[in-house]
Design a protein around this motif. Structure first.
Motif, PDB file in Angstrom:
ATOM      1  N   LYS A   1     -29.773  -4.861   9.430  1.00 32.25           N
ATOM      2  CA  LYS A   1     -29.527  -4.291  10.760  1.00 32.25           C
ATOM      3  C   LYS A   1     -30.239  -5.048  11.876  1.00 32.25           C
ATOM      4  CE  LYS A   1     -27.640   0.046   9.793  1.00 32.25           C
ATOM      5  NZ  LYS A   1     -26.302  -0.370   9.580  1.00 32.25           N
ATOM      6  N   LYS A   2     -31.409  -5.627  11.594  1.00 32.91           N
ATOM      7  CA  LYS A   2     -32.095  -6.337  12.679  1.00 32.91           C
ATOM      8  C   LYS A   2     -31.308  -7.577  13.113  1.00 32.91           C
ATOM      9  CE  LYS A   2     -35.428  -8.818   9.843  1.00 32.91           C
ATOM     10  NZ  LYS A   2     -36.818  -8.901   9.489  1.00 32.91           N
ATOM     11  N   PHE A   3     -30.452  -8.089  12.237  1.00 37.61           N
ATOM     12  CA  PHE A   3     -29.589  -9.199  12.620  1.00 37.61           C
ATOM     13  C   PHE A   3     -28.259  -8.699  13.164  1.00 37.61           C
ATOM     14  CE2 PHE A   3     -32.262 -11.285   9.343  1.00 37.61           C
ATOM     15  CZ  PHE A   3     -32.855 -12.216  10.171  1.00 37.61           C
ATOM     16  N   THR A   4     -27.637  -7.732  12.501  1.00 37.29           N
ATOM     17  CA  THR A   4     -26.317  -7.272  12.937  1.00 37.29           C
ATOM     18  C   THR A   4     -26.365  -6.624  14.302  1.00 37.29           C
ATOM     19  OG1 THR A   4     -26.574  -5.193  11.720  1.00 37.29           O
ATOM     20  CG2 THR A   4     -25.386  -6.983  10.609  1.00 37.29           C
ATOM     21  N   ASN A   5     -27.501  -6.049  14.677  1.00 39.35           N
ATOM     22  CA  ASN A   5     -27.609  -5.447  16.010  1.00 39.35           C
ATOM     23  C   ASN A   5     -27.767  -6.498  17.102  1.00 39.35           C
ATOM     24  OD1 ASN A   5     -27.394  -2.934  14.890  1.00 39.35           O
ATOM     25  ND2 ASN A   5     -29.575  -2.547  14.865  1.00 39.35           N
ATOM     26  N   ASN A   6     -28.156  -7.715  16.750  1.00 39.53           N
ATOM     27  CA  ASN A   6     -28.425  -8.758  17.737  1.00 39.53           C
ATOM     28  C   ASN A   6     -27.597 -10.021  17.553  1.00 39.53           C
ATOM     29  OD1 ASN A   6     -30.696  -7.440  19.093  1.00 39.53           O
ATOM     30  ND2 ASN A   6     -31.646  -7.601  17.099  1.00 39.53           N
ATOM     31  N   LEU A   7     -26.781 -10.052  16.545  1.00 40.30           N
ATOM     32  CA  LEU A   7     -26.069 -11.270  16.199  1.00 40.30           C
ATOM     33  C   LEU A   7     -24.606 -10.943  15.980  1.00 40.30           C
ATOM     34  CD1 LEU A   7     -26.844 -14.244  15.455  1.00 40.30           C
ATOM     35  CD2 LEU A   7     -26.932 -13.489  13.098  1.00 40.30           C
ATOM     36  N   GLU A   8     -23.747 -11.655  16.665  1.00 40.94           N
ATOM     37  CA  GLU A   8     -22.323 -11.460  16.469  1.00 40.94           C
ATOM     38  C   GLU A   8     -21.725 -12.752  15.938  1.00 40.94           C
ATOM     39  OE1 GLU A   8     -18.435 -10.564  19.173  1.00 40.94           O
ATOM     40  OE2 GLU A   8     -20.278  -9.480  19.647  1.00 40.94           O
TER      41      GLU A   8
ATOM     42  N   THR B   1     -25.712 -17.476   1.523  1.00 48.01           N
ATOM     43  CA  THR B   1     -26.801 -16.495   1.501  1.00 48.01           C
ATOM     44  C   THR B   1     -27.223 -16.126   2.921  1.00 48.01           C
ATOM     45  OG1 THR B   1     -27.602 -17.292  -0.628  1.00 48.01           O
ATOM     46  CG2 THR B   1     -29.171 -16.071   0.727  1.00 48.01           C
ATOM     47  N   LEU B   2     -27.410 -17.110   3.781  1.00 51.14           N
ATOM     48  CA  LEU B   2     -27.820 -16.824   5.156  1.00 51.14           C
ATOM     49  C   LEU B   2     -26.817 -15.917   5.853  1.00 51.14           C
ATOM     50  CD1 LEU B   2     -29.054 -20.341   6.352  1.00 51.14           C
ATOM     51  CD2 LEU B   2     -30.451 -18.400   5.637  1.00 51.14           C
ATOM     52  N   TYR B   3     -25.553 -16.226   5.700  1.00 51.55           N
ATOM     53  CA  TYR B   3     -24.515 -15.435   6.351  1.00 51.55           C
ATOM     54  C   TYR B   3     -24.537 -13.983   5.878  1.00 51.55           C
ATOM     55  CZ  TYR B   3     -19.916 -13.634   7.578  1.00 51.55           C
ATOM     56  OH  TYR B   3     -18.893 -12.852   8.051  1.00 51.55           O
ATOM     57  N   PHE B   4     -24.538 -13.772   4.564  1.00 49.87           N
ATOM     58  CA  PHE B   4     -24.467 -12.403   4.055  1.00 49.87           C
ATOM     59  C   PHE B   4     -25.762 -11.627   4.262  1.00 49.87           C
ATOM     60  CE2 PHE B   4     -20.664 -14.076   2.045  1.00 49.87           C
ATOM     61  CZ  PHE B   4     -19.776 -13.074   2.405  1.00 49.87           C
ATOM     62  N   GLU B   5     -26.902 -12.295   4.245  1.00 42.86           N
ATOM     63  CA  GLU B   5     -28.158 -11.609   4.549  1.00 42.86           C
ATOM     64  C   GLU B   5     -28.177 -11.164   6.015  1.00 42.86           C
ATOM     65  OE1 GLU B   5     -30.776 -10.589   2.625  1.00 42.86           O
ATOM     66  OE2 GLU B   5     -29.547 -11.220   0.916  1.00 42.86           O
ATOM     67  N   CYS B   6     -27.680 -12.002   6.901  1.00 41.97           N
ATOM     68  CA  CYS B   6     -27.610 -11.630   8.317  1.00 41.97           C
ATOM     69  C   CYS B   6     -26.617 -10.493   8.545  1.00 41.97           C
ATOM     70  CB  CYS B   6     -27.233 -12.836   9.168  1.00 41.97           C
ATOM     71  SG  CYS B   6     -28.557 -14.040   9.346  1.00 41.97           S
ATOM     72  N   ARG B   7     -25.546 -10.486   7.783  1.00 38.14           N
ATOM     73  CA  ARG B   7     -24.534  -9.427   7.933  1.00 38.14           C
ATOM     74  C   ARG B   7     -25.043  -8.072   7.463  1.00 38.14           C
ATOM     75  NH1 ARG B   7     -19.229 -10.019  10.044  1.00 38.14           N
ATOM     76  NH2 ARG B   7     -18.920  -8.196   8.782  1.00 38.14           N
ATOM     77  N   LYS B   8     -25.885  -8.043   6.425  1.00 40.54           N
ATOM     78  CA  LYS B   8     -26.296  -6.750   5.874  1.00 40.54           C
ATOM     79  C   LYS B   8     -27.575  -6.196   6.494  1.00 40.54           C
ATOM     80  CE  LYS B   8     -28.988  -8.038   1.812  1.00 40.54           C
ATOM     81  NZ  LYS B   8     -29.050  -8.046   0.371  1.00 40.54           N
TER      82      LYS B   8
END
Length: 116
Positions: free
Chosen positions: A101-108, A92-99
């Motif tokens: 934008k506030k995470f995908t713009n700052n997290l690789e 859940t953490l992984y897919f929530e971070c992937r979808k």
């Protein structure tokens, strides 16, 4: 010749049995952060098996642990503390971070293992 073979076998056994201890020693020497998910039991096991007998108090344990591993990040604890994800399983953490934008713009996120 037989003595050399026995010595070679003994060295191979030593390397096999103590090989992971060397990895733990290198991790401690590097003083790099440990990152994992739901690590409470893993940390206690690692300490007991590779550092020394677990201390009798939690305060003693944390003080000694920090001398070996100054920083540790548990993604389950971080996810729960964020009060954002609902569930804190790694999937859940992984897919929530992937979808989001506030995470995908700052997290690789990259995988360093080959997948079949």
């Amino acid at each position: 010749v037989e003595e050399i073979n026995q010595e070679t076998e003994a060295n191979a056994l030593f390397e096999k049995e103590f090989g992971f201890s060397r990895i733990i020693e290198e991790l401690m020497a590097a003083k790099k952060p440990l990152i994992g998910h739901n690590m409470q039991l893993d940390v206690a096991f690692l300490y007991q098996q590779f550092i020394e007998v677990l201390p009798s108090t939690f305060a003693d344990f944390t003080r000694d642990w920090k001398s070996h591993f100054p920083s540790i990040y548990d993604t389950k604890v971080l996810g729960a503390g964020a009060n954002y994800f609902g569930k804190t399983d790694l999937h859940t953490l992984y897919f929530e971070c992937r979808k989001d934008k506030k995470f995908t713009n700052n997290l690789e996120v990259e995988f360093d293992v080959e997948r079949d």
